[in-house]
Design a protein around this motif. Structure first.
Motif, PDB file in Angstrom:
ATOM      1  N   LEU A 100     -17.570  -1.829  17.837  1.00  0.00           N
ATOM      2  CA  LEU A 100     -16.458  -1.354  16.353  1.00  0.00           C
ATOM      3  C   LEU A 100     -17.928   0.042  16.202  1.00  0.00           C
ATOM      4  CD1 LEU A 100     -16.973  -4.490  13.772  1.00  0.00           C
ATOM      5  CD2 LEU A 100     -14.641  -3.261  15.441  1.00  0.00           C
ATOM      6  N   ILE A 101     -17.592   0.444  15.515  1.00  0.00           N
ATOM      7  CA  ILE A 101     -18.141   2.166  15.470  1.00  0.00           C
ATOM      8  C   ILE A 101     -17.234   2.432  14.146  1.00  0.00           C
ATOM      9  CG2 ILE A 101     -18.403   4.854  16.355  1.00  0.00           C
ATOM     10  CD1 ILE A 101     -17.347   3.646  19.093  1.00  0.00           C
ATOM     11  N   CYS A 102     -18.251   3.607  13.056  1.00  0.00           N
ATOM     12  CA  CYS A 102     -17.916   3.669  11.709  1.00  0.00           C
ATOM     13  C   CYS A 102     -18.796   4.910  11.331  1.00  0.00           C
ATOM     14  CB  CYS A 102     -17.485   2.474  10.950  1.00  0.00           C
ATOM     15  SG  CYS A 102     -18.938   2.061  10.263  1.00  0.00           S
ATOM     16  N   TYR A 103     -18.175   5.609  10.739  1.00  0.00           N
ATOM     17  CA  TYR A 103     -19.314   6.816   9.646  1.00  0.00           C
ATOM     18  C   TYR A 103     -19.833   5.887   8.592  1.00  0.00           C
ATOM     19  CZ  TYR A 103     -17.610   9.947  13.726  1.00  0.00           C
ATOM     20  OH  TYR A 103     -17.172  10.326  14.667  1.00  0.00           O
ATOM     21  N   GLU A 104     -21.244   6.338   8.328  1.00  0.00           N
ATOM     22  CA  GLU A 104     -21.492   6.359   6.606  1.00  0.00           C
ATOM     23  C   GLU A 104     -22.336   7.102   6.227  1.00  0.00           C
ATOM     24  OE1 GLU A 104     -20.708   5.636   4.047  1.00  0.00           O
ATOM     25  OE2 GLU A 104     -20.399   3.425   4.546  1.00  0.00           O
ATOM     26  N   GLU A 140     -25.519  12.147   7.935  1.00  0.00           N
ATOM     27  CA  GLU A 140     -24.957  11.409   8.026  1.00  0.00           C
ATOM     28  C   GLU A 140     -25.486  10.479   9.276  1.00  0.00           C
ATOM     29  OE1 GLU A 140     -22.453  10.963   6.294  1.00  0.00           O
ATOM     30  OE2 GLU A 140     -23.607  12.663   5.022  1.00  0.00           O
ATOM     31  N   TYR A 141     -24.912   8.752   9.425  1.00  0.00           N
ATOM     32  CA  TYR A 141     -25.157   7.813  10.530  1.00  0.00           C
ATOM     33  C   TYR A 141     -23.541   7.491  10.399  1.00  0.00           C
ATOM     34  CZ  TYR A 141     -29.614   7.053   8.388  1.00  0.00           C
ATOM     35  OH  TYR A 141     -31.107   7.248   7.654  1.00  0.00           O
ATOM     36  N   CYS A 142     -23.577   7.019  12.291  1.00  0.00           N
ATOM     37  CA  CYS A 142     -22.892   6.494  13.071  1.00  0.00           C
ATOM     38  C   CYS A 142     -23.276   4.843  13.696  1.00  0.00           C
ATOM     39  CB  CYS A 142     -22.337   7.295  14.449  1.00  0.00           C
ATOM     40  SG  CYS A 142     -21.446   6.201  14.886  1.00  0.00           S
ATOM     41  N   LEU A 143     -22.755   4.268  12.632  1.00  0.00           N
ATOM     42  CA  LEU A 143     -23.130   2.729  12.917  1.00  0.00           C
ATOM     43  C   LEU A 143     -21.958   2.187  13.724  1.00  0.00           C
ATOM     44  CD1 LEU A 143     -23.247   1.785   8.880  1.00  0.00           C
ATOM     45  CD2 LEU A 143     -24.427   2.661  10.603  1.00  0.00           C
ATOM     46  N   VAL A 144     -22.980   1.551  14.682  1.00  0.00           N
ATOM     47  CA  VAL A 144     -22.173   1.028  16.226  1.00  0.00           C
ATOM     48  C   VAL A 144     -22.843  -0.968  16.080  1.00  0.00           C
ATOM     49  CG1 VAL A 144     -21.927   1.167  18.223  1.00  0.00           C
ATOM     50  CG2 VAL A 144     -22.364   2.943  17.273  1.00  0.00           C
ATOM     51  N   ILE A 145     -21.506  -1.961  15.752  1.00  0.00           N
ATOM     52  CA  ILE A 145     -21.551  -3.173  15.508  1.00  0.00           C
ATOM     53  C   ILE A 145     -20.935  -4.103  16.652  1.00  0.00           C
ATOM     54  CG2 ILE A 145     -21.575  -4.471  13.989  1.00  0.00           C
ATOM     55  CD1 ILE A 145     -21.739  -1.832  12.794  1.00  0.00           C
ATOM     56  N   ASN A 156     -19.164  14.692  20.565  1.00  0.00           N
ATOM     57  CA  ASN A 156     -18.256  13.709  19.775  1.00  0.00           C
ATOM     58  C   ASN A 156     -19.256  12.875  19.255  1.00  0.00           C
ATOM     59  OD1 ASN A 156     -16.410  10.439  19.424  1.00  0.00           O
ATOM     60  ND2 ASN A 156     -16.268  12.259  18.523  1.00  0.00           N
ATOM     61  N   ALA A 157     -19.528  12.505  18.044  1.00  0.00           N
ATOM     62  CA  ALA A 157     -20.829  11.697  17.129  1.00  0.00           C
ATOM     63  C   ALA A 157     -20.500  10.164  17.023  1.00  0.00           C
ATOM     64  CB  ALA A 157     -21.197  12.424  15.787  1.00  0.00           C
ATOM     65  N   ALA A 158     -18.720  10.251  17.433  1.00  0.00           N
ATOM     66  CA  ALA A 158     -18.924   8.053  17.745  1.00  0.00           C
ATOM     67  C   ALA A 158     -19.455   8.357  19.605  1.00  0.00           C
ATOM     68  CB  ALA A 158     -17.729   7.914  17.336  1.00  0.00           C
ATOM     69  N   LEU A 159     -18.642   8.733  20.149  1.00  0.00           N
ATOM     70  CA  LEU A 159     -18.815   9.017  21.431  1.00  0.00           C
ATOM     71  C   LEU A 159     -20.401   8.486  21.731  1.00  0.00           C
ATOM     72  CD1 LEU A 159     -15.866   9.537  23.112  1.00  0.00           C
ATOM     73  CD2 LEU A 159     -16.237   6.965  22.332  1.00  0.00           C
ATOM     74  N   SER A 160     -20.884   9.784  21.448  1.00  0.00           N
ATOM     75  CA  SER A 160     -22.567   9.867  21.339  1.00  0.00           C
ATOM     76  C   SER A 160     -23.218   8.758  20.722  1.00  0.00           C
ATOM     77  CB  SER A 160     -22.455  11.021  20.730  1.00  0.00           C
ATOM     78  OG  SER A 160     -22.127  11.976  21.744  1.00  0.00           O
ATOM     79  N   ALA A 161     -23.184   8.300  20.212  1.00  0.00           N
ATOM     80  CA  ALA A 161     -23.676   7.198  19.281  1.00  0.00           C
ATOM     81  C   ALA A 161     -23.604   5.458  19.868  1.00  0.00           C
ATOM     82  CB  ALA A 161     -23.075   7.218  18.054  1.00  0.00           C
ATOM     83  N   LEU A 162     -22.241   5.547  20.797  1.00  0.00           N
ATOM     84  CA  LEU A 162     -22.000   4.451  21.427  1.00  0.00           C
ATOM     85  C   LEU A 162     -22.636   4.058  22.717  1.00  0.00           C
ATOM     86  CD1 LEU A 162     -20.083   1.821  22.076  1.00  0.00           C
ATOM     87  CD2 LEU A 162     -18.385   3.596  22.969  1.00  0.00           C
ATOM     88  N   ILE A 163     -22.581   5.327  23.455  1.00  0.00           N
ATOM     89  CA  ILE A 163     -23.562   5.577  24.694  1.00  0.00           C
ATOM     90  C   ILE A 163     -24.763   5.162  24.793  1.00  0.00           C
ATOM     91  CG2 ILE A 163     -20.923   6.291  25.844  1.00  0.00           C
ATOM     92  CD1 ILE A 163     -23.220   9.072  26.010  1.00  0.00           C
ATOM     93  N   ILE A 164     -25.212   5.150  23.235  1.00  0.00           N
ATOM     94  CA  ILE A 164     -26.855   5.192  23.725  1.00  0.00           C
ATOM     95  C   ILE A 164     -26.985   3.545  22.088  1.00  0.00           C
ATOM     96  CG2 ILE A 164     -27.689   7.508  23.665  1.00  0.00           C
ATOM     97  CD1 ILE A 164     -28.246   7.297  20.344  1.00  0.00           C
ATOM     98  N   SER A 165     -26.418   3.310  21.792  1.00  0.00           N
ATOM     99  CA  SER A 165     -26.842   1.853  20.957  1.00  0.00           C
ATOM    100  C   SER A 165     -27.367   0.780  22.207  1.00  0.00           C
ATOM    101  CB  SER A 165     -25.243   1.329  20.871  1.00  0.00           C
ATOM    102  OG  SER A 165     -24.494   1.430  21.775  1.00  0.00           O
ATOM    103  N   GLY A 166     -26.425   0.789  23.469  1.00  0.00           N
ATOM    104  CA  GLY A 166     -27.215  -0.709  23.972  1.00  0.00           C
ATOM    105  C   GLY A 166     -26.328  -1.640  23.724  1.00  0.00           C
ATOM    106  N   LEU A 167     -24.654  -1.388  22.889  1.00  0.00           N
ATOM    107  CA  LEU A 167     -24.107  -2.082  22.995  1.00  0.00           C
ATOM    108  C   LEU A 167     -22.617  -2.139  24.089  1.00  0.00           C
ATOM    109  CD1 LEU A 167     -23.877  -2.392  18.839  1.00  0.00           C
ATOM    110  CD2 LEU A 167     -24.244  -3.639  20.611  1.00  0.00           C
ATOM    111  N   GLU A 176     -17.493  -0.963  27.092  1.00  0.00           N
ATOM    112  CA  GLU A 176     -15.685  -1.343  28.043  1.00  0.00           C
ATOM    113  C   GLU A 176     -15.190  -1.561  26.916  1.00  0.00           C
ATOM    114  OE1 GLU A 176     -18.125  -5.171  27.829  1.00  0.00           O
ATOM    115  OE2 GLU A 176     -18.351  -3.619  28.716  1.00  0.00           O
ATOM    116  N   LYS A 177     -15.105  -2.437  25.705  1.00  0.00           N
ATOM    117  CA  LYS A 177     -14.087  -1.658  24.696  1.00  0.00           C
ATOM    118  C   LYS A 177     -14.474  -1.897  23.307  1.00  0.00           C
ATOM    119  CE  LYS A 177     -10.511  -5.567  23.040  1.00  0.00           C
ATOM    120  NZ  LYS A 177     -10.284  -7.059  23.469  1.00  0.00           N
ATOM    121  N   PHE A 178     -14.317  -0.820  22.468  1.00  0.00           N
ATOM    122  CA  PHE A 178     -14.309  -0.230  21.553  1.00  0.00           C
ATOM    123  C   PHE A 178     -13.191   0.636  20.423  1.00  0.00           C
ATOM    124  CE2 PHE A 178     -14.496   3.422  24.074  1.00  0.00           C
ATOM    125  CZ  PHE A 178     -14.143   4.365  23.333  1.00  0.00           C
ATOM    126  N   LEU A 179     -14.115   0.143  19.453  1.00  0.00           N
ATOM    127  CA  LEU A 179     -12.808   0.841  18.130  1.00  0.00           C
ATOM    128  C   LEU A 179     -13.467   1.490  17.148  1.00  0.00           C
ATOM    129  CD1 LEU A 179      -9.860  -0.283  17.355  1.00  0.00           C
ATOM    130  CD2 LEU A 179     -11.181  -2.584  15.631  1.00  0.00           C
TER     131      LEU A 179
END
Length: 299
Positions: free
Chosen positions: A173-177, A231-236, A130-141, A144-147
């Protein structure tokens, strides 16, 4: 209430006479993202419903899967969905796949799942990449709570309103762009969210996987030197406690959309103990402290 229980770990389906809808994760970049279970299920089902049959056929050919494939996507779901549910109800098993990753996330698969569930048909997840969760876990952010918020609106006015709705969120926050819109989207994010920390992740699990980390403005500067590709996955980062406190001071009715328990919890998240959080909530709302206490403690 309909309760679904899976009794057979070998994925034999339900005992009701109806078939099973399998939600099968597919690779998001690297073919080795595919699981052994996913390959087996795709071989065993009666048919595969795919977002893009041409893309999926390449995957099936690679793994020597000859199962019949049918089309199910945003533009034919009104006609195709009911027919797939009819086939499931008659006892056939169907695997739903998207072009990449897990189906039913920001795609019409969610409608098929809802229809199957409403008709008492078993729905079984076959986990995968899954792109969103894969991006989240390497983001450094914080994780424990994400949307996950899907794709941002394209028009500036809608995008601004969308971000205004999100700017008080303390969750990551996680989104695609897309590469065509990412620069404009980041500019509006900087304007509406401030210069928060973020990560821009692209080409996940592929050879040129890349994660650019920094503030929003730093990521914008990076894109000026490195034109967007793929395609980008943005983690904010979510709103900080300090910023949340300032927003509360600037907007005396910041809590107007919150339930009483959420109002109290917001103060607790800022470091207040429960007694003080209840006191401040009561003061905000013009209520008696004991009334807030009694209402919150009932839950």
């Amino acid at each position: 209430m309909i309760v679904q229980r899976s009794f057979n770990a070998t994925d034999a389906g339900s005992n009701s006479g109806a078939g099973t809808l399998y939600l099968v994760g597919t690779p998001i970049g690297n073919l080795e993202d595919m699981t052994f279970r996913a390959i087996r299920i795709l071989k065993e089902v009666d048919m595969i419903a795919a977002e893009d049959t041409r893309q999926t056929r390449k995957l099936l050919n690679h793994f020597e899967i000859s199962t019949r494939i049918v089309s199910y996507h945003e533009h034919n779901k009104e006609a195709s969905g009911p027919e797939l549910v009819r086939l499931l109800a008659s006892g056939q098993s169907i695997a739903l796949v998207s072009d990449a990753g897990l189906p039913a996330i920001s795609d019409p698969g969610a409608d098929l799942v809802a229809a199957a569930a409403e008709n008492g048909i078993a729905v079984v997840p076959i986990p995968g990449a899954n792109a969103a969760l894969s991006a989240l876990i390497i983001s450094g952010l914080p994780t424990e709570k994400f949307l996950f918020t899907g794709f941002p609106p394209r028009e500036r006015k809608s995008l601004t309103a969308w971000l205004q709705h999100l700017h008080r969120q303390d969750a990551t926050l996680i989104c695609y762009e897309s590469p065509h819109r990412i620069i404009k989207t980041l500019a509006v994010m900087l304007e509406q969210l401030g210069d928060r920390k973020m990560a821009m992740v692209r080409e996940l699990t592929k050879r040129h996987e890349e994660a650019a980390r920094g503030t929003i403005s730093e990521c914008m500067a990076w894109l000026e030197e490195n034109p967007p590709l793929g395609e980008y996955c943005l983690v904010i980062a979510g709103v900080s406690k300090e910023e949340a406190a300032q927003l509360q001071q600037d907007d005396p009715v910041w809590w107007s959309g919150l339930e009483l328990e959420e109002h109290v919890s917001r103060y607790e998240e800022q470091g207040e103990d429960r007694k003080e959080a209840i006191k401040r909530t009561a003061l905000d709302r013009g209520l008696q402290k004991r009334d807030v206490y009694n209402e919150v403690m009932k839950k």
